[in-house]
Design a protein around this motif. Structure first.
Motif, PDB file in Angstrom:
ATOM      1  N   TYR A  49      84.109  97.323  72.894  1.00  0.00           N
ATOM      2  CA  TYR A  49      84.013  98.426  71.923  1.00  0.00           C
ATOM      3  C   TYR A  49      83.456  99.692  72.573  1.00  0.00           C
ATOM      4  O   TYR A  49      83.981 100.793  72.334  1.00  0.00           O
ATOM      5  N   THR A  92      85.414  96.452  64.563  1.00  0.00           N
ATOM      6  CA  THR A  92      84.557  95.827  65.572  1.00  0.00           C
ATOM      7  C   THR A  92      83.069  95.801  65.225  1.00  0.00           C
ATOM      8  O   THR A  92      82.429  94.762  65.418  1.00  0.00           O
ATOM      9  N   THR A 294      91.121  95.070  68.869  1.00  0.00           N
ATOM     10  CA  THR A 294      90.112  95.332  69.902  1.00  0.00           C
ATOM     11  C   THR A 294      90.697  95.552  71.294  1.00  0.00           C
ATOM     12  O   THR A 294      90.284  96.472  72.001  1.00  0.00           O
TER      13      THR A 294
END
Length: 326
Positions: A49, A92, A294
């Motif tokens: 992230y 996330t 992601t």
């Protein structure tokens, strides 16, 4: 008003059938139920992230600050980076909380909000990738008309249309989900509020939701895919007519990064949404979701920057300016 009245009538019907409570909050089961994997996965996805935020935010800032990147191609790329940054941020952080919290609770309102914005940005990404493919088609197949065809006004309208389709599509899906009643169980077998996991725990019929999902998913996946494939068929045909080997290589390298990003993103989306609800696998669905929520947002900045000469030149100029000022 129609959806509200349908929702209220569904609640009254369910309550009349037995002593059942209406769900006001959900518990996200998460990516895995193995406690020993929580810390390693937390560190892994935290790193992903942070890299995603730095990569996409850095790409947007670089394009804004570098005047020679103020072209349609990089205008679309900055929009793609913004979309990646947004829907990664929607998903996330909540997933990271799930790895460290004993019980990851999300309210009904938060769940529907997360669902809406997630769908909006995913649909937007589908059409943005198609827009970028069309931009490459015009640049390679009709280079003399490129500045006229892809003017600033045209590009602005195209980006506006991309976001418009995303937010309208998300509104349709969310309104359909709002008419569904949840009772008894409130555990979502996923790490975020997605359509399939929510339909699995619904008390009322989800037939309309399933039909809408298949129809809109087919439209938002097949139409961009056909646009991309059509663009690349013409691009490849045009490249093969280039006599210079160096010219061919340069043209192919310009398109290869975009095509690889398209393959990963559309492949995972198609696996997740273009199958009947009854045969969808829960665990496979989670793995597929990880790719487009992601992994893809993290990879896109690398795909479009590390292999791009213009971006490298812009970075060097930016660093040289900083050194000069210091």
């Amino acid at each position: 008003m129609l959806y509200i009245s349908e929702y209220e009538s569904s609640i009254q019907k369910i309550m009349a059938e037995g002593n059942q409570s209406i769900v006001t909050e959900f518990i996200l089961a998460g990516l895995t139920d193995k406690p020993e994997l929580h810390v390693p996965l937390f560190l892994l996805f935290l790193g992903i992230y942070l890299f995603t935020v730095l990569g996409n935010l850095g790409m947007i800032i670089l394009i804004i600050l570098s005047s020679h990147l103020h072209t349609p191609m990089y205008f679309f790329l900055s929009s793609l980076s913004f979309i990646d940054l947004c829907y990664s941020t929607i998903i996330t952080p909540k997933m990271l909380v799930n790895f460290v919290a004993k019980k990851n609770v999300i309210s009904y309102q938060e769940c529907m909000t997360q669902l809406y914005f997630f769908i909006a940005f995913v649909i937007s990404e589908c059409h943005m990738l198609a827009t970028m493919a069309y931009d490459r088609y015009v640049a390679i197949c009709n280079p003399l008309l490129y500045n006229v065809t892809m003017s600033y006004q045209v590009c602005s309208w195209m980006v506006g249309g991309v976001y418009g389709m995303g937010f309208i599509g998300a509104a349709v899906h969310t309104l359909c989900m709002l008419r569904v009643v949840f009772c008894n169980t409130n555990i979502i077998n996923h790490y975020f509020c997605d359509l399939f996991p929510l339909m699995e725990i619904a008390c009322t019929s989800t037939f309309i939701n399933e039909v809408v999902l298949l129809c809109l998913s087919a439209f938002n996946i097949f139409i961009p895919t056909l646009t991309i494939l059509g663009s690349y068929i013409f691009i490849i045909a045009s490249i093969l007519r280039i006599k210079s080997t160096e010219g061919r290589f340069k043209a192919f390298s310009t398109c290869s990064s975009h095509f690889s990003a398209v393959a990963v993103f559309f492949g995972s989306l198609a696996f997740m949404y273009l199958q009947p609800f009854s045969v969808s696998s829960k665990d496979k669905g989670k793995v597929s979701s990880v790719f487009y929520t992601t992994v893809v947002p993290m990879l896109n900045p690398m795909i479009y920057s590390l292999r791009n000469r213009d971006v490298k030149v812009a970075l060097n100029k930016l660093f040289q300016k900083k050194k000069f000022h210091v």
